[in-house]
Write an enzyme that holds these catalytic residues in place. Structure first.
Site, PDB file in Angstrom:
ATOM      1  N   GLY A  13       0.814  -1.213   0.000  1.00  0.00           N
ATOM      2  CA  GLY A  13       0.000   0.000   0.000  1.00  0.00           C
ATOM      3  C   GLY A  13       0.851   1.268   0.000  1.00  0.00           C
ATOM      4  O   GLY A  13       0.346   2.364  -0.213  1.00  0.00           O
ATOM      5  N   LEU A  18       8.742   7.270  -8.299  1.00  0.00           N
ATOM      6  CA  LEU A  18       9.345   6.654  -9.490  1.00  0.00           C
ATOM      7  C   LEU A  18      10.765   7.137  -9.766  1.00  0.00           C
ATOM      8  O   LEU A  18      11.520   6.471 -10.471  1.00  0.00           O
ATOM      9  CB  LEU A  18       8.460   6.915 -10.715  1.00  0.00           C
ATOM     10  CG  LEU A  18       7.259   5.969 -10.847  1.00  0.00           C
ATOM     11  CD1 LEU A  18       6.195   6.569 -11.753  1.00  0.00           C
ATOM     12  CD2 LEU A  18       7.696   4.604 -11.386  1.00  0.00           C
ATOM     13  N   THR A  23      22.887   6.829  -4.459  1.00  0.00           N
ATOM     14  CA  THR A  23      24.052   7.340  -3.713  1.00  0.00           C
ATOM     15  C   THR A  23      25.277   6.442  -3.828  1.00  0.00           C
ATOM     16  O   THR A  23      26.279   6.669  -3.157  1.00  0.00           O
ATOM     17  CB  THR A  23      23.699   7.537  -2.214  1.00  0.00           C
ATOM     18  OG1 THR A  23      23.295   6.268  -1.657  1.00  0.00           O
ATOM     19  CG2 THR A  23      22.571   8.539  -2.042  1.00  0.00           C
ATOM     20  N   TRP A  24      25.208   5.420  -4.690  1.00  0.00           N
ATOM     21  CA  TRP A  24      26.382   4.567  -4.895  1.00  0.00           C
ATOM     22  C   TRP A  24      27.471   5.366  -5.614  1.00  0.00           C
ATOM     23  O   TRP A  24      27.184   6.072  -6.592  1.00  0.00           O
ATOM     24  CB  TRP A  24      25.988   3.342  -5.749  1.00  0.00           C
ATOM     25  CG  TRP A  24      27.130   2.397  -5.989  1.00  0.00           C
ATOM     26  CD1 TRP A  24      28.053   1.979  -5.097  1.00  0.00           C
ATOM     27  CD2 TRP A  24      27.447   1.739  -7.228  1.00  0.00           C
ATOM     28  NE1 TRP A  24      28.932   1.098  -5.694  1.00  0.00           N
ATOM     29  CE2 TRP A  24      28.591   0.934  -6.995  1.00  0.00           C
ATOM     30  CE3 TRP A  24      26.875   1.746  -8.504  1.00  0.00           C
ATOM     31  CZ2 TRP A  24      29.169   0.154  -7.989  1.00  0.00           C
ATOM     32  CZ3 TRP A  24      27.440   0.967  -9.494  1.00  0.00           C
ATOM     33  CH2 TRP A  24      28.585   0.175  -9.241  1.00  0.00           C
ATOM     34  N   ASP A  47      17.983   6.462  -2.210  1.00  0.00           N
ATOM     35  CA  ASP A  47      18.408   5.056  -2.199  1.00  0.00           C
ATOM     36  C   ASP A  47      19.806   4.961  -1.593  1.00  0.00           C
ATOM     37  O   ASP A  47      20.753   5.549  -2.111  1.00  0.00           O
ATOM     38  CB  ASP A  47      18.416   4.496  -3.628  1.00  0.00           C
ATOM     39  CG  ASP A  47      18.809   3.025  -3.651  1.00  0.00           C
ATOM     40  OD1 ASP A  47      17.927   2.177  -3.477  1.00  0.00           O
ATOM     41  OD2 ASP A  47      20.016   2.742  -3.815  1.00  0.00           O
ATOM     42  N   TYR A  52      27.847   1.205   0.685  1.00  0.00           N
ATOM     43  CA  TYR A  52      28.353   2.418   0.026  1.00  0.00           C
ATOM     44  C   TYR A  52      29.226   3.248   0.976  1.00  0.00           C
ATOM     45  O   TYR A  52      29.839   4.224   0.549  1.00  0.00           O
ATOM     46  CB  TYR A  52      27.202   3.289  -0.500  1.00  0.00           C
ATOM     47  CG  TYR A  52      26.251   2.602  -1.452  1.00  0.00           C
ATOM     48  CD1 TYR A  52      26.586   1.380  -2.064  1.00  0.00           C
ATOM     49  CD2 TYR A  52      25.014   3.160  -1.751  1.00  0.00           C
ATOM     50  CE1 TYR A  52      25.707   0.750  -2.927  1.00  0.00           C
ATOM     51  CE2 TYR A  52      24.128   2.531  -2.613  1.00  0.00           C
ATOM     52  CZ  TYR A  52      24.467   1.325  -3.197  1.00  0.00           C
ATOM     53  OH  TYR A  52      23.584   0.711  -4.053  1.00  0.00           O
ATOM     54  N   LYS A  82      20.135  -1.279   2.212  1.00  0.00           N
ATOM     55  CA  LYS A  82      20.375  -2.672   1.799  1.00  0.00           C
ATOM     56  C   LYS A  82      21.273  -3.392   2.802  1.00  0.00           C
ATOM     57  O   LYS A  82      22.228  -2.806   3.328  1.00  0.00           O
ATOM     58  CB  LYS A  82      21.027  -2.699   0.411  1.00  0.00           C
ATOM     59  CG  LYS A  82      20.245  -1.890  -0.618  1.00  0.00           C
ATOM     60  CD  LYS A  82      20.893  -1.839  -1.975  1.00  0.00           C
ATOM     61  CE  LYS A  82      20.275  -0.761  -2.832  1.00  0.00           C
ATOM     62  NZ  LYS A  82      20.826   0.583  -2.558  1.00  0.00           N
ATOM     63  N   HIS A 115      21.020  -7.110  -0.540  1.00  0.00           N
ATOM     64  CA  HIS A 115      21.791  -6.475  -1.618  1.00  0.00           C
ATOM     65  C   HIS A 115      22.187  -7.456  -2.734  1.00  0.00           C
ATOM     66  O   HIS A 115      22.177  -7.103  -3.914  1.00  0.00           O
ATOM     67  CB  HIS A 115      23.039  -5.822  -0.996  1.00  0.00           C
ATOM     68  CG  HIS A 115      23.570  -4.663  -1.768  1.00  0.00           C
ATOM     69  ND1 HIS A 115      24.167  -3.573  -1.170  1.00  0.00           N
ATOM     70  CD2 HIS A 115      23.609  -4.414  -3.099  1.00  0.00           C
ATOM     71  CE1 HIS A 115      24.544  -2.711  -2.119  1.00  0.00           C
ATOM     72  NE2 HIS A 115      24.229  -3.196  -3.283  1.00  0.00           N
ATOM     73  N   ASN A 275      17.244  15.317 -13.607  1.00  0.00           N
ATOM     74  CA  ASN A 275      16.807  13.916 -13.565  1.00  0.00           C
ATOM     75  C   ASN A 275      15.396  13.755 -13.009  1.00  0.00           C
ATOM     76  O   ASN A 275      14.747  12.736 -13.237  1.00  0.00           O
ATOM     77  CB  ASN A 275      17.782  13.077 -12.726  1.00  0.00           C
ATOM     78  CG  ASN A 275      19.116  12.862 -13.431  1.00  0.00           C
ATOM     79  OD1 ASN A 275      19.229  13.033 -14.638  1.00  0.00           O
ATOM     80  ND2 ASN A 275      20.135  12.487 -12.673  1.00  0.00           N
TER      81      ASN A 275
END
Length: 308
Positions: A13, A18, A23-24, A47, A52, A82, A115, A275
């Protein structure tokens, strides 16, 4: 939530924006400002990942920008992190999450992903290696790791759990034991690696797909001189001219229009803002098909290791 964010609904829910900020490979010293800038221009999805090694700095940005008396409320932000490969042992899962929450200065995550499907040797060395430079594995079954992740949902520490870098068979393996179903699969995905079959499989099983390296990871250090450059693809450049957009915006529009979440990484303010500006135009069905037909099954991110 900010009008700049369009969403896809998870089976929980939750509304997952989108477009998110990846941040990698964002250096310590740069990532805090990148996150603060992204939040200031309307991003509502960040993210992250323990591996990282920059979550503490992202936490500083959250501390400055989030809260009851700040511009952004915690409930208006979607944060993913992750679980790293060295923390697959069921006993290590909750402590690993709590470390991430402490670093990010948050009480809960919106989404926590496994991950990779494979486990490395337990410990605090992210990449444990043998003397001959091969990886040191641990034989924890990812289904046992998953059961430990389910407990995090029960405790209210995470709202949803999911997978990253899993294939269709591995996803089905998790589904066969899951009391809490995975909500998301995050994989490398861009027009040269369209992942059409995997996305169809996920959508059939109720998982949303997130695309990492959605622009083909142009900033990698290990680029091959002969590899195809996605942002130079003639068909994409032509569409960019038609819509007065950048090639990156065309590629991101293709993803979000097919309901795939994209997490482009940038530390450049102009690019971070650009972006997000992909919700004010639409590609035609023919153009969507053309971009989808560019698939070469080309992986920019080649793991050093594979697991059946």
């Amino acid at each position: 939530m900010s009008a700049a964010c369009d969403f896809v609904a998870l089976h929980t829910g939750q509304k997952m924006p989108l477009i998110g900020l990846g941040t990698w490979k964002s250096e310590r010293g740069q990532v805090k400002e990148a996150v603060k800038y992204a939040l200031s221009v309307g991003y509502c999805h960040i993210d992250c990942a323990a591996a990282y090694s920059n979550e503490a700095e992202i936490g500083e940005a959250f501390q400055e920008c989030l809260g009851p008396n700040k511009v952004i409320k915690r409930e208006d932000l979607f944060v993913t992190s992750k679980l790293w490969n060295t923390k697959h042992h069921p006993e290590d899962v909750e402590p690993a999450l709590r470390k991430t929450l402490g670093d990010l200065k948050l009480d809960y995550l919106d989404l926590y992903l496994m991950h990779w499907p494979h486990a490395f040797e337990r410990g605090d060395n992210l990449f444990p290696k043998n003397p001959d430079n091969t990886m040191r594995y641990d034989y924890t079954d990812y289904k046992d790791t998953w059961k430990a992740m389910e407990k995090l949902v029960e405790k209210g520490l995470v709202k949803a759990i999911g997978l990253s870098n899993f294939n269709s068979r591995q996803i089905d393996d998790i589904l066969s034991v899951a009391a809490v179903k995975p909500a998301v699969l995050q994989v490398e995905c861009h027009p040269y690696l369209a992942q059409n079959e995997l996305i169809a499989h996920c959508q059939k099983q109720g998982l949303v797909v997130t695309a990492y390296s959605p622009l083909g990871s142009p900033d990698r250090m290990w680029k091959h001189p002969d590899e195809p450059v996605l942002l130079e693809e003639p068909g994409i450049k032509k569409l960019a001219e038609k819509y007065s957009k950048s090639p990156a915006q065309i590629i991101l529009r293709w993803q979000v229009q097919r309901k795939v979440v994209a997490i482009p990484k940038s530390v450049t303010p102009a690019r971070i803002q650009q972006n997000l500006q992909v919700f004010d135009f639409s590609l035609t069905e023919e153009e969507m098909g053309h971009i989808g037909s560019l698939n070469k099954n080309w992986r920019y991110i080649v793991p050093m290791i594979t697991v059946n």
